[in-house]
Design a protein around this motif. Structure first.
Motif, PDB file in Angstrom:
ATOM      1  N   VAL A  32      29.063   1.478  17.187  1.00  0.00           N
ATOM      2  CA  VAL A  32      28.921   0.713  15.960  1.00  0.00           C
ATOM      3  C   VAL A  32      28.781   1.696  14.799  1.00  0.00           C
ATOM      4  N   VAL A  33      29.300   1.322  13.632  1.00  0.00           N
ATOM      5  CA  VAL A  33      29.251   2.202  12.460  1.00  0.00           C
ATOM      6  C   VAL A  33      28.868   1.371  11.241  1.00  0.00           C
ATOM      7  N   ALA A  34      28.498   2.064  10.167  1.00  0.00           N
ATOM      8  CA  ALA A  34      28.083   1.393   8.934  1.00  0.00           C
ATOM      9  C   ALA A  34      29.271   1.175   8.009  1.00  0.00           C
ATOM     10  N   ASP A  35      29.394  -0.034   7.513  1.00  0.00           N
ATOM     11  CA  ASP A  35      30.398  -0.372   6.500  1.00  0.00           C
ATOM     12  C   ASP A  35      29.721  -0.244   5.137  1.00  0.00           C
ATOM     13  N   GLU A  46      22.861   2.113  13.840  1.00  0.00           N
ATOM     14  CA  GLU A  46      21.751   1.197  14.105  1.00  0.00           C
ATOM     15  C   GLU A  46      22.226  -0.212  14.457  1.00  0.00           C
ATOM     16  N   GLY A  47      23.253  -0.696  13.794  1.00  0.00           N
ATOM     17  CA  GLY A  47      23.773  -2.019  14.093  1.00  0.00           C
ATOM     18  C   GLY A  47      23.072  -3.162  13.392  1.00  0.00           C
ATOM     19  N   VAL A  48      21.889  -2.913  12.845  1.00  0.00           N
ATOM     20  CA  VAL A  48      21.148  -3.942  12.107  1.00  0.00           C
ATOM     21  C   VAL A  48      20.359  -3.273  10.988  1.00  0.00           C
ATOM     22  N   ASP A  67      20.678  -5.453   3.566  1.00  0.00           N
ATOM     23  CA  ASP A  67      21.173  -5.092   4.890  1.00  0.00           C
ATOM     24  C   ASP A  67      22.618  -4.635   4.829  1.00  0.00           C
ATOM     25  N   LEU A  68      22.907  -3.589   5.575  1.00  0.00           N
ATOM     26  CA  LEU A  68      24.269  -3.076   5.669  1.00  0.00           C
ATOM     27  C   LEU A  68      25.139  -4.000   6.506  1.00  0.00           C
ATOM     28  N   GLN A  69      26.434  -3.890   6.299  1.00  0.00           N
ATOM     29  CA  GLN A  69      27.388  -4.492   7.217  1.00  0.00           C
ATOM     30  C   GLN A  69      27.654  -3.479   8.335  1.00  0.00           C
TER      31      GLN A  69
END
Length: 384
Positions: free
Chosen positions: A164-167, A348-350, A371-373
């Motif tokens: 998983v990665v941060a958008d 992190e995913g969340v 919160d990040l996507q």
């Protein structure tokens, strides 16, 4: 009398309609597993030996007696899972889990049970190319059970290095105040790394990471291709504009930037290829700068210079990494590596916080704490 008969007819019709709607899925007070707990994915990394998950049961309204629920692992539900989720999983063998206390209770007057734990063991022995499933179902209860919500499925898959990665489109990551500023302060040598995938370069400047006016990896500039990496710094920007060095969209790009204050030598690598070099007069570099003029990922000068896409594996080193080291450690690096002073995996995913894996505690936070996507990926692999 006729009006009375009409009323009676209407009441009977409503009663039939109401009772016709009563079925296994509604109205009665029944035990059920929460929707979010019906499928649970367990990612198995190369060093994963064990895991554990908790189970709970709820009812819609309290009863005046203790509700007793007993779970069991039920391999006979394999086909039910595969058909429902279009999967081709096999059953997790008995030697890979332990369920010491399959019984839970809901106290009288309550609506939720205590939790019980199922333990997964010896996971490193699983074939990482296969998908395993363990259905755990409510086998017995002294209350009716909602048929569609009586089973949890635990799914085991071999994990990629990055899942998983941060958008960070129209967003950024930042430190208002460094918890441990000493490691990235007065660095005689520096390496910056990031792995990103852009959807577009529809703005004059897109930002990867660094500090505006000091030492920054960005993409584009005035009179410069909007999809070419440029190193902006307090001495002289490099490389020169070159349309042949433009980056593709929707592909993963690894960028590495090195600097040695003793010689001034600075090099830019894109996917392991030297794409620019310069001799810079920057002296020792400090990236542990607090506040709005400090270190960012996905922002420089103004919010509209964001990176429209996903990012991960962002690192700061106080050593010069070689071309070979950059190529060999694109998707992960040991957090205890010599010279690694900040390491943000962005996996992190969340939430809105990205952890610093070096243990220095220099965690990043998103713009305005929103919160990040998060984007699921498989790297290396089909998303490479």
């Amino acid at each position: 009398m006729k009006r009375y008969n009409i009323y009676i007819f209407l009441l009977l019709a409503l009663s039939v309609l109401f009772n016709g709607c009563r079925n296994d899925e509604s109205f009665d007070n029944k035990a059920f597993i929460e929707a979010g707990d019906k499928v649970s994915n367990v990612l198995v990394y190369m060093d994963t030996e064990e895991d554990q998950r908790d189970l709970q049961v709820s009812i819609a309204q309290p009863e005046d007696y203790e509700v007793v629920i007993t779970y069991k692992a039920d391999p006979s539900l394999l086909n039910t899972y595969n058909e429902a989720y279009y999967d081709n999983a096999i059953i997790l063998p008995a030697g890979f889990y332990e369920f010491p206390e399959p019984r839970v209770t809901i106290p009288a007057g309550s609506v939720q049970s205590n939790s019980t734990t199922i333990y997964f063991i010896n996971l490193q022995e699983l074939d990482r190319d296969l998908t395993y499933v363990l259905p755990v179902t409510i086998a017995d209860a002294n209350i009716d059970v909602l048929a569609s919500a009586r089973t949890s499925y635990f799914i085991f898959r071999g994990a990629a290095l990055i899942n998983v990665v941060a958008d960070i489109e129209e967003n950024y990551l930042h430190i208002d105040r460094w918890a441990t500023p000493e490691p990235p302060t007065n660095m005689q040598q520096v390496t910056l790394e990031a792995l990103f995938r852009a959807r577009d370069f529809d703005r004059m400047i897109s930002t990867v990471m660094g500090i505006e006016g000091l030492f920054l990896i960005r993409i584009g500039d005035s009179g410069f291709p909007a999809n070419q990496i440029q190193i902006a710094n307090s001495d002289k920007n490099f490389p020169d504009a070159d349309s042949n060095k433009g980056l593709p969209t929707n592909e993963w790009i690894h960028v590495g930037l090195t600097y040695d204050s003793a010689t001034g030598d600075s090099k830019l690598y894109v996917n392991g290829i030297l794409q620019g070099e310069a001799t810079l007069n920057l002296g020792e570099l400090t990236l542990a700068v607090d506040g709005t003029d400090g270190f960012y990922i996905g922002r420089s000068y103004s919010d509209d210079r964001y990176l429209a896409g996903d990012i991960c594996e962002c690192r700061i080193w106080n050593v010069v990494r070689t071309k070979e080291q950059l190529e060999e450690n694109v998707y992960m690096v040991d957090p205890a590596s010599d010279g690694l002073v900040a390491y943000w995996k962005c996996d992190e995913g969340v939430g809105n916080v990205v952890k610093d894996h070096t243990g220095n505690g220099n965690d990043l936070r998103s713009k305005d704490g929103v919160d990040l996507q998060w984007t699921p990926v498989t790297l290396p692999g089909k998303d490479k």
